[in-house]
Write a protein that holds these residues in place. Structure first.
Motif, PDB file in Angstrom:
ATOM      1  N   LEU A  86      80.998  39.354-111.425  1.00 56.56           N
ATOM      2  CA  LEU A  86      81.307  38.934-110.061  1.00 56.56           C
ATOM      3  C   LEU A  86      80.474  37.750-109.583  1.00 56.56           C
ATOM      4  N   HIS A  87      79.196  37.754-109.995  1.00 52.91           N
ATOM      5  CA  HIS A  87      78.251  36.777-109.456  1.00 52.91           C
ATOM      6  C   HIS A  87      77.747  35.788-110.495  1.00 52.91           C
ATOM      7  N   GLY A  88      77.806  36.174-111.760  1.00 56.04           N
ATOM      8  CA  GLY A  88      77.321  35.294-112.818  1.00 56.04           C
ATOM      9  C   GLY A  88      75.935  35.637-113.302  1.00 56.04           C
ATOM     10  N   SER A  89      75.259  36.591-112.633  1.00 53.69           N
ATOM     11  CA  SER A  89      73.930  37.034-113.065  1.00 53.69           C
ATOM     12  C   SER A  89      73.702  38.438-112.535  1.00 53.69           C
ATOM     13  N   GLU A  90      72.588  39.065-112.998  1.00 61.14           N
ATOM     14  CA  GLU A  90      72.258  40.418-112.559  1.00 61.14           C
ATOM     15  C   GLU A  90      71.293  40.400-111.373  1.00 61.14           C
ATOM     16  N   ARG A  91      70.970  39.249-110.849  1.00 60.76           N
ATOM     17  CA  ARG A  91      70.002  39.149-109.752  1.00 60.76           C
ATOM     18  C   ARG A  91      70.673  39.533-108.440  1.00 60.76           C
ATOM     19  N   GLN A  92      70.558  40.806-108.108  1.00 55.62           N
ATOM     20  CA  GLN A  92      71.282  41.317-106.953  1.00 55.62           C
ATOM     21  C   GLN A  92      70.799  40.715-105.647  1.00 55.62           C
ATOM     22  N   HIS A  93      69.524  40.274-105.597  1.00 52.13           N
ATOM     23  CA  HIS A  93      69.012  39.685-104.364  1.00 52.13           C
ATOM     24  C   HIS A  93      69.678  38.345-104.060  1.00 52.13           C
ATOM     25  N   GLU A  94      70.322  37.743-105.052  1.00 50.09           N
ATOM     26  CA  GLU A  94      70.977  36.458-104.850  1.00 50.09           C
ATOM     27  C   GLU A  94      72.486  36.610-104.674  1.00 50.09           C
ATOM     28  N   ALA A  95      73.018  37.770-104.952  1.00 49.71           N
ATOM     29  CA  ALA A  95      74.461  38.001-104.855  1.00 49.71           C
ATOM     30  C   ALA A  95      74.852  38.327-103.419  1.00 49.71           C
ATOM     31  N   SER A  96      76.127  38.122-103.097  1.00 53.14           N
ATOM     32  CA  SER A  96      76.618  38.493-101.768  1.00 53.14           C
ATOM     33  C   SER A  96      76.656  40.011-101.654  1.00 53.14           C
ATOM     34  N   LEU A  97      76.554  40.524-100.426  1.00 57.15           N
ATOM     35  CA  LEU A  97      76.588  41.970-100.227  1.00 57.15           C
ATOM     36  C   LEU A  97      77.928  42.549-100.669  1.00 57.15           C
ATOM     37  N   ARG A  98      78.991  41.769-100.563  1.00 56.31           N
ATOM     38  CA  ARG A  98      80.303  42.238-101.028  1.00 56.31           C
ATOM     39  C   ARG A  98      80.286  42.460-102.532  1.00 56.31           C
ATOM     40  N   ASP A  99      79.682  41.511-103.273  1.00 54.64           N
ATOM     41  CA  ASP A  99      79.603  41.661-104.729  1.00 54.64           C
ATOM     42  C   ASP A  99      78.700  42.825-105.116  1.00 54.64           C
ATOM     43  N   VAL A 100      77.618  43.011-104.366  1.00 62.62           N
ATOM     44  CA  VAL A 100      76.713  44.137-104.621  1.00 62.62           C
ATOM     45  C   VAL A 100      77.457  45.459-104.449  1.00 62.62           C
ATOM     46  N   CYS A 184      78.170  52.135-101.064  1.00 63.72           N
ATOM     47  CA  CYS A 184      77.363  52.197 -99.835  1.00 63.72           C
ATOM     48  C   CYS A 184      75.875  52.118-100.149  1.00 63.72           C
ATOM     49  N   TYR A 185      75.470  52.799-101.228  1.00 62.41           N
ATOM     50  CA  TYR A 185      74.054  52.872-101.567  1.00 62.41           C
ATOM     51  C   TYR A 185      73.478  51.498-101.880  1.00 62.41           C
ATOM     52  N   PHE A 186      74.083  50.819-102.854  1.00 58.58           N
ATOM     53  CA  PHE A 186      73.570  49.507-103.245  1.00 58.58           C
ATOM     54  C   PHE A 186      73.745  48.487-102.125  1.00 58.58           C
ATOM     55  N   GLY A 187      74.874  48.575-101.415  1.00 56.79           N
ATOM     56  CA  GLY A 187      75.114  47.626-100.330  1.00 56.79           C
ATOM     57  C   GLY A 187      74.124  47.780 -99.191  1.00 56.79           C
ATOM     58  N   SER A 188      73.912  49.013 -98.724  1.00 54.84           N
ATOM     59  CA  SER A 188      72.985  49.244 -97.612  1.00 54.84           C
ATOM     60  C   SER A 188      71.540  49.022 -98.040  1.00 54.84           C
ATOM     61  N   TYR A 189      71.226  49.370 -99.292  1.00 59.97           N
ATOM     62  CA  TYR A 189      69.870  49.135 -99.806  1.00 59.97           C
ATOM     63  C   TYR A 189      69.542  47.647 -99.774  1.00 59.97           C
ATOM     64  N   GLU A 190      70.457  46.842-100.304  1.00 56.48           N
ATOM     65  CA  GLU A 190      70.222  45.409-100.370  1.00 56.48           C
ATOM     66  C   GLU A 190      70.211  44.782 -98.976  1.00 56.48           C
ATOM     67  N   ALA A 191      71.095  45.241 -98.093  1.00 60.34           N
ATOM     68  CA  ALA A 191      71.144  44.706 -96.725  1.00 60.34           C
ATOM     69  C   ALA A 191      69.841  45.008 -95.982  1.00 60.34           C
ATOM     70  N   THR A 192      69.331  46.257 -96.136  1.00 63.52           N
ATOM     71  CA  THR A 192      68.085  46.642 -95.471  1.00 63.52           C
ATOM     72  C   THR A 192      66.904  45.859 -96.036  1.00 63.52           C
ATOM     73  N   LEU A 193      66.867  45.733 -97.356  1.00 67.01           N
ATOM     74  CA  LEU A 193      65.758  45.031 -98.006  1.00 67.01           C
ATOM     75  C   LEU A 193      65.708  43.572 -97.566  1.00 67.01           C
ATOM     76  N   ARG A 194      66.857  42.936 -97.472  1.00 66.21           N
ATOM     77  CA  ARG A 194      66.898  41.529 -97.061  1.00 66.21           C
ATOM     78  C   ARG A 194      66.479  41.354 -95.611  1.00 66.21           C
ATOM     79  N   SER A 195      66.816  42.344 -94.773  1.00 71.32           N
ATOM     80  CA  SER A 195      66.509  42.225 -93.353  1.00 71.32           C
ATOM     81  C   SER A 195      65.029  42.411 -93.047  1.00 71.32           C
ATOM     82  N   ILE A 196      64.279  43.100 -93.921  1.00 70.06           N
ATOM     83  CA  ILE A 196      62.860  43.363 -93.648  1.00 70.06           C
ATOM     84  C   ILE A 196      61.924  42.573 -94.562  1.00 70.06           C
ATOM     85  N   THR A 197      62.487  41.782 -95.473  1.00 70.52           N
ATOM     86  CA  THR A 197      61.666  40.969 -96.380  1.00 70.52           C
ATOM     87  C   THR A 197      61.734  39.502 -95.960  1.00 70.52           C
ATOM     88  N   PRO A 198      60.584  38.883 -95.663  1.00 67.55           N
ATOM     89  CA  PRO A 198      60.579  37.465 -95.277  1.00 67.55           C
ATOM     90  C   PRO A 198      61.233  36.596 -96.350  1.00 67.55           C
TER      91      PRO A 198
END
Length: 295
Positions: A86-100, A184-198
């Motif tokens: 979907l994204h071209g790599s396994e780096r979930q922090h760089e992928a869109s939340l939809r792809d996650v 839901c798990y991966f999507g909400s995890y990544e969304a929360t992590l991005r919102s609290i990480t500078p």
């Protein structure tokens, strides 16, 4: 798949199972619709302890422990593969939340194949309120072998009821639960992590623990009624229909909509410590392991 992630994920998963299993037993008993041990978490917890002791809180723990390694391998491998597609790599922090979320959905498909038999055996064992194997006759003789004997006896009974395919009783319901929950798990995890990480910073351990706890709470909302239906079907009571829609109708007719949320508070109480401990162990084990490079 990074071997360090697999080993650390397996260790974290096992720690989470041990931490959350007592509340998982309570959840299963409440989901079954049987009021013998009470109608709420506190009452069920107290009566379970009085009637069966500490051992009762760890009924059926072997199947989720044994299945944890293949589930971790299947989930992380499929999740990484799906992200690459979907994204071209396994780096979930760089992928869109939809792809996650889509990658999480794919991981849930693979997980359900492994989890269904383990969940079925676990539910049957957790529903047994006696200090013996969950079946009569020759199967009960295996109880003197302890956890292994009870688990083996339960498998024998399930196969005797309907052959090997019977080990996949509740597969459709598990598939629905696993796909939506991992999305839901991966999507909400990544969304929360991005919102609290500078921006530009690596997530801290506390951020990961918080994100994992939040995602654990978010997961149960949309999938909990499916989990209740799955438990009823896998508990295999004679009066329980074996299809999702008919079982749902029966629960609503006899108990109202609230019947689809029996044991919900136990699941929510379990979600925070399980996910916090899982991610804590995951992080610590990763730090202790040597860096293995992908070939």
């Amino acid at each position: 798949m990074d071997l360090r992630e697999f080993v650390a994920g397996t260790a974290g998963g096992c720690a989470g199972v041990f931490a959350g299993h007592p509340l998982d037993v309570v959840k299963t008993r409440l989901q079954s619709g049987t009021n013998a041990l009470g109608a709420n978490v506190v009452e069920c917890f107290r009566k379970l302890f009085v009637k069966e002791g500490l051992k009762g809180f760890y009924k059926g723990i072997l199947p989720p422990i044994v299945s944890n390694a293949p589930v971790s391998a299947g989930v992380f491998t499929t999740y990484g593969w799906a992200l690459r597609q979907l994204h071209g790599s396994e780096r979930q922090h760089e992928a869109s939340l939809r792809d996650v979320a889509k990658a999480g959905f794919a991981a849930g498909v693979v997980s359900s194949v492994i989890v269904t038999p383990a969940d079925l055996i676990k539910v049957r064992l957790q529903m047994d309120s006696k200090a013996k194997a969950p079946s009569a006759g020759a199967v009960a003789k295996s109880s003197n072998l302890g956890v292994l004997g009870e688990t083996y006896g339960c498998v024998q009974q399930i196969v005797r009821e309907g052959g090997l395919p019977n080990l996949y009783r509740g597969f459709k319901q598990t598939l629905l639960r696993e796909t939506f929950s991992y999305a839901c798990y991966f999507g909400s995890y990544e969304a929360t992590l991005r919102s609290i990480t500078p921006e530009g910073k690596q997530p801290s351990t506390w951020s990961i623990l918080l994100a994992g706890s939040v995602s654990g709470l978010v997961v149960w909302g949309p999938v909990y009624p499916i989990d209740v239906v799955k438990t009823r079907i896998q508990a295999c009571k004679k009066e329980t229909p074996d299809t999702t829609w008919r079982c749902t109708q029966q629960i609503i007719a006899s108990e109202g909509v609230k019947g689809l949320f029996r044991g919900f508070s136990a699941a929510m109480l379990r979600a925070v410590p399980v996910n916090a401990i899982t991610f804590l162990v995951f992080e610590q084990v990763q730090l202790c392991l040597p860096q293995w490079q992908r070939p």
